[in-house]
Design a protein around this motif. Structure first.
Motif, PDB file in Angstrom:
ATOM      1  N   ALA A   1     -70.189   5.245 -24.396  1.00 25.40           N
ATOM      2  CA  ALA A   1     -69.704   5.909 -25.765  1.00 25.40           C
ATOM      3  C   ALA A   1     -68.975   5.044 -27.036  1.00 25.40           C
ATOM      4  O   ALA A   1     -69.434   5.769 -28.029  1.00 25.40           O
ATOM      5  CB  ALA A   1     -68.489   6.789 -25.232  1.00 25.40           C
ATOM      6  N   LEU A   2     -68.446   4.162 -26.730  1.00 24.49           N
ATOM      7  CA  LEU A   2     -68.113   3.463 -27.761  1.00 24.49           C
ATOM      8  C   LEU A   2     -69.360   2.792 -28.321  1.00 24.49           C
ATOM      9  O   LEU A   2     -69.191   2.640 -29.949  1.00 24.49           O
ATOM     10  CB  LEU A   2     -66.944   2.126 -27.299  1.00 24.49           C
ATOM     11  N   SER A   3     -70.049   2.087 -27.571  1.00 25.91           N
ATOM     12  CA  SER A   3     -71.391   1.765 -28.258  1.00 25.91           C
ATOM     13  C   SER A   3     -72.215   2.897 -29.040  1.00 25.91           C
ATOM     14  O   SER A   3     -72.506   2.394 -30.101  1.00 25.91           O
ATOM     15  CB  SER A   3     -72.307   1.187 -27.142  1.00 25.91           C
ATOM     16  N   ALA A   4     -72.185   4.092 -28.456  1.00 32.23           N
ATOM     17  CA  ALA A   4     -72.848   5.143 -29.169  1.00 32.23           C
ATOM     18  C   ALA A   4     -72.152   5.492 -30.432  1.00 32.23           C
ATOM     19  O   ALA A   4     -72.741   6.021 -31.363  1.00 32.23           O
ATOM     20  CB  ALA A   4     -73.034   6.321 -28.131  1.00 32.23           C
ATOM     21  N   TRP A   5     -71.057   5.338 -30.464  1.00 36.34           N
ATOM     22  CA  TRP A   5     -70.233   5.673 -31.621  1.00 36.34           C
ATOM     23  C   TRP A   5     -70.358   4.917 -32.678  1.00 36.34           C
ATOM     24  O   TRP A   5     -70.820   5.264 -33.655  1.00 36.34           O
ATOM     25  CB  TRP A   5     -68.622   5.710 -31.295  1.00 36.34           C
ATOM     26  N   HIS A   6     -70.508   3.371 -32.490  1.00 35.63           N
ATOM     27  CA  HIS A   6     -70.768   2.373 -33.305  1.00 35.63           C
ATOM     28  C   HIS A   6     -72.219   2.589 -33.888  1.00 35.63           C
ATOM     29  O   HIS A   6     -72.565   2.571 -35.102  1.00 35.63           O
ATOM     30  CB  HIS A   6     -70.701   1.160 -32.599  1.00 35.63           C
ATOM     31  N   MET A   7     -73.227   3.040 -33.011  1.00 40.55           N
ATOM     32  CA  MET A   7     -74.557   3.231 -33.336  1.00 40.55           C
ATOM     33  C   MET A   7     -74.699   4.348 -34.302  1.00 40.55           C
ATOM     34  O   MET A   7     -75.690   4.416 -35.311  1.00 40.55           O
ATOM     35  CB  MET A   7     -75.469   3.142 -32.446  1.00 40.55           C
ATOM     36  N   LEU A   8     -73.930   5.628 -33.824  1.00 40.55           N
ATOM     37  CA  LEU A   8     -74.008   6.734 -34.703  1.00 40.55           C
ATOM     38  C   LEU A   8     -73.499   6.496 -36.071  1.00 40.55           C
ATOM     39  O   LEU A   8     -74.367   7.133 -36.917  1.00 40.55           O
ATOM     40  CB  LEU A   8     -73.431   7.891 -33.907  1.00 40.55           C
ATOM     41  N   ARG A   9     -72.646   5.603 -36.428  1.00 37.07           N
ATOM     42  CA  ARG A   9     -71.776   5.445 -37.418  1.00 37.07           C
ATOM     43  C   ARG A   9     -72.784   4.907 -38.430  1.00 37.07           C
ATOM     44  O   ARG A   9     -72.998   5.257 -39.619  1.00 37.07           O
ATOM     45  CB  ARG A   9     -70.502   4.732 -37.617  1.00 37.07           C
ATOM     46  N   SER A  10     -73.618   4.007 -38.037  1.00 39.09           N
ATOM     47  CA  SER A  10     -74.566   3.384 -38.801  1.00 39.09           C
ATOM     48  C   SER A  10     -75.736   4.421 -39.067  1.00 39.09           C
ATOM     49  O   SER A  10     -76.198   4.217 -40.169  1.00 39.09           O
ATOM     50  CB  SER A  10     -75.228   2.111 -38.057  1.00 39.09           C
ATOM     51  N   VAL A  11     -76.112   4.903 -38.393  1.00 35.88           N
ATOM     52  CA  VAL A  11     -77.372   5.942 -38.469  1.00 35.88           C
ATOM     53  C   VAL A  11     -77.001   7.137 -39.353  1.00 35.88           C
ATOM     54  O   VAL A  11     -77.542   7.132 -40.249  1.00 35.88           O
ATOM     55  CB  VAL A  11     -77.877   6.453 -37.159  1.00 35.88           C
TER      56      VAL A  11
ATOM     57  N   HIS B   1     -69.695  15.491 -31.005  1.00 33.52           N
ATOM     58  CA  HIS B   1     -69.794  15.882 -29.721  1.00 33.52           C
ATOM     59  C   HIS B   1     -68.693  15.417 -28.848  1.00 33.52           C
ATOM     60  O   HIS B   1     -68.202  14.312 -28.866  1.00 33.52           O
ATOM     61  CB  HIS B   1     -71.142  15.409 -29.067  1.00 33.52           C
ATOM     62  N   PRO B   2     -68.060  16.302 -27.878  1.00 30.60           N
ATOM     63  CA  PRO B   2     -66.762  15.978 -27.114  1.00 30.60           C
ATOM     64  C   PRO B   2     -67.048  14.637 -26.508  1.00 30.60           C
ATOM     65  O   PRO B   2     -66.109  13.830 -26.231  1.00 30.60           O
ATOM     66  CB  PRO B   2     -66.833  16.978 -26.176  1.00 30.60           C
ATOM     67  N   TRP B   3     -68.087  14.489 -26.095  1.00 24.57           N
ATOM     68  CA  TRP B   3     -68.233  12.871 -25.340  1.00 24.57           C
ATOM     69  C   TRP B   3     -68.020  11.783 -26.013  1.00 24.57           C
ATOM     70  O   TRP B   3     -67.397  10.770 -25.657  1.00 24.57           O
ATOM     71  CB  TRP B   3     -69.861  12.945 -24.645  1.00 24.57           C
ATOM     72  N   ILE B   4     -68.410  11.913 -27.532  1.00 23.42           N
ATOM     73  CA  ILE B   4     -67.974  10.788 -28.302  1.00 23.42           C
ATOM     74  C   ILE B   4     -66.460  11.107 -28.636  1.00 23.42           C
ATOM     75  O   ILE B   4     -65.853   9.809 -28.576  1.00 23.42           O
ATOM     76  CB  ILE B   4     -68.886  10.834 -29.561  1.00 23.42           C
ATOM     77  N   ARG B   5     -66.026  11.971 -28.965  1.00 21.85           N
ATOM     78  CA  ARG B   5     -64.826  12.532 -29.617  1.00 21.85           C
ATOM     79  C   ARG B   5     -63.723  11.892 -28.594  1.00 21.85           C
ATOM     80  O   ARG B   5     -62.594  11.299 -28.841  1.00 21.85           O
ATOM     81  CB  ARG B   5     -64.556  13.880 -30.211  1.00 21.85           C
ATOM     82  N   GLN B   6     -63.947  12.269 -27.400  1.00 14.27           N
ATOM     83  CA  GLN B   6     -62.915  12.094 -26.265  1.00 14.27           C
ATOM     84  C   GLN B   6     -62.674  10.788 -25.935  1.00 14.27           C
ATOM     85  O   GLN B   6     -61.834  10.089 -25.455  1.00 14.27           O
ATOM     86  CB  GLN B   6     -62.897  12.977 -25.343  1.00 14.27           C
ATOM     87  N   ARG B   7     -63.883   9.682 -26.297  1.00  9.09           N
ATOM     88  CA  ARG B   7     -63.827   8.518 -25.492  1.00  9.09           C
ATOM     89  C   ARG B   7     -63.856   7.505 -26.684  1.00  9.09           C
ATOM     90  O   ARG B   7     -63.760   6.256 -26.412  1.00  9.09           O
ATOM     91  CB  ARG B   7     -65.145   8.289 -24.524  1.00  9.09           C
ATOM     92  N   ARG B   8     -64.067   7.892 -27.814  1.00  4.75           N
ATOM     93  CA  ARG B   8     -64.202   6.706 -28.568  1.00  4.75           C
ATOM     94  C   ARG B   8     -62.810   5.852 -29.086  1.00  4.75           C
ATOM     95  O   ARG B   8     -62.911   4.908 -29.854  1.00  4.75           O
ATOM     96  CB  ARG B   8     -64.711   7.045 -29.920  1.00  4.75           C
ATOM     97  N   GLY B   9     -61.650   6.341 -28.768  1.00  3.39           N
ATOM     98  CA  GLY B   9     -60.461   6.008 -29.260  1.00  3.39           C
ATOM     99  C   GLY B   9     -59.875   6.423 -30.672  1.00  3.39           C
ATOM    100  O   GLY B   9     -60.654   7.232 -31.264  1.00  3.39           O
ATOM    101  N   GLY B  10     -59.149   6.038 -31.123  1.00  7.12           N
ATOM    102  CA  GLY B  10     -58.272   6.433 -32.410  1.00  7.12           C
ATOM    103  C   GLY B  10     -57.986   5.185 -33.061  1.00  7.12           C
ATOM    104  O   GLY B  10     -57.587   4.199 -32.562  1.00  7.12           O
TER     105      GLY B  10
END
Length: 390
Positions: free
Chosen positions: A47-57, A199-208
């Motif tokens: 999820a952390l990796s997906a969050w990073h990739m999604l921010r770039s996209v 998406h909840p999977w990203i928001r709940q696991r990405r950290g703050g």
């Protein structure tokens, strides 16, 4: 392109038969290598990796660019042992707003159905590719990997892939839903980058990062006050100097920028910056600091009032003690002195700042003794004086 999760283009050198691009140094290796090493990621790491990739996209889509060849090899870690990913290699990218694309390109196993049909008009194909990547991170296998290319293409067009129970039995329902909503054949029904980030999977696991921003608002405020009061020439110099920050300094600043730009496609809206600082930086009576609010109002970041990463770094540089960083000043002077003549001419400034820059207006703001003309050039010494003291 200027974003914490997009590798920086540092320079371009053109020869008769070759064009050389100098990129930001990335020493942590490819996401592909990390997958080979780990086999599968935990949900938290995926999820952390997906969050990073999604921010770039999300950022490149905001800028009107579709990547068209996202894959494990095109995301690099910034340093050994780091978890911070950056997007590289825009060789197949295209400005897509208002265009209908009909090129079938990219790496087949990551390619979206609409690309194979040669009929697409948005960045949705990048989200399909991200779905493939996240499935690999969580499941440890390539979802579309048939014996022949023809069979692979048929599977992609049908959206035919499997989630093997042995690999997916321990994955949360949210994680499975996230992947499935990216690997949707109809691009209109597929998650957008903004939708995927929510998406909840990203928001709940990405950290703050809120705690970091809580402690950084004073520095941010001081930086933007100094930046707003600076001459346009000083701002231009700060833009160039921003990328001379050390790796550790950029790591701290980029976290604040990411938090501020999270909901706006990788840019900070000026009104949001004002609201954030208004609530946290007050005068002795507990009221919003008038100097700060005046400084924010003075800032001009184009018709959309969007603060980009390079602008943010430049503002943070504005409150730095440059007297102890002469090497940064000299490096900036060399970039401005395009022909190596030992001084900066009006032509040099125009070349660096672009054809649309009001170079004569910028020059007019400088003290008379530093006006840049052929008979009175701006030297390294006068650069230091004129750019730092207003």
């Amino acid at each position: 392109m200027g974003h914490p999760h997009v590798a920086r283009l540092m320079g371009v050198y053109e020869a008769e038969e070759k064009l050389s691009l100098v990129m930001e140094r990335m020493t942590g290796g490819e996401l592909f290598d990390r997958v080979v090493q780990k086999k599968v990621f935990t949900e938290e790491d995926a999820a952390l990796s997906a969050w990073h990739m999604l921010r770039s996209v999300s950022y490149i889509h905001h800028e009107g660019v579709v990547r068209r060849d996202l894959k494990l090899e095109n995301f690099l870690y910034d340093a050994p042992g780091s978890d911070f990913l950056k997007l590289i290699d825009f060789g197949l990218s295209k400005f897509y707003k208002g265009l209908k694309m009909n090129e079938a390109l990219g790496t087949l196993r990551y390619t979206a159905p609409e690309v194979l049909h040669k009929d697409y008009s948005s960045g949705s194909c990048d989200l399909w590719s991200l779905g493939v990547i996240v499935l690999i991170l969580l499941g440890g296998y390539m979802p579309f990997a048939c014996e022949t290319d023809a069979e692979t293409m048929r599977a992609i067009v049908k959206g035919s892939y499997s989630m093997k129970p042995a690999r997916w039995g321990h994955i949360s329902k949210q994680g499975i839903d996230f992947v499935r909503r990216l690997l949707v054949v109809n691009p209109k029904e597929r998650l957008t980058a903004k939708g995927a980030l929510a998406h909840p999977w990203i928001r709940q696991r990405r950290g703050g990062l809120g705690d970091f921003v809580e402690g950084a608002e004073l520095s941010i405020a001081q930086g933007f006050i100094s930046f707003a009061k600076a001459t346009r020439f000083r701002r231009a110099c700060l833009q160039l100097m921003a990328w001379s920050l050390t790796f550790d300094e950029r790591c701290q600043l980029r976290q604040a920028f990411v938090e501020l730009s999270e909901s706006h496609g990788g840019v900070v809206k000026k009104k949001d910056l004002g609201e954030l600082l208004k609530d946290r930086i007050c005068d002795m009576e507990g009221k919003p600091c008038p100097t700060l609010m005046e400084a924010v109002a003075m800032l001009d970041f184009g018709p959309n009032d969007e603060i980009r990463y390079s602008d943010f770094l430049a503002a943070m540089m504005a409150c730095t003690d440059f007297d102890a960083r002469e090497g940064v000043i000299r490096a900036t002077f060399r970039r401005l002195d395009a022909n190596g003549g030992g001084y900066i001419s009006e032509k040099d400034l125009q070349g660096v700042l672009g054809e649309g820059a009001d170079v004569r207006g910028i020059i007019s703001e400088l003290p008379t003794r530093h006006v840049i003309i052929a008979r009175s050039p701006l030297t390294t010494r006068s650069l230091s004086k004129s750019s730092w003291h207003t």
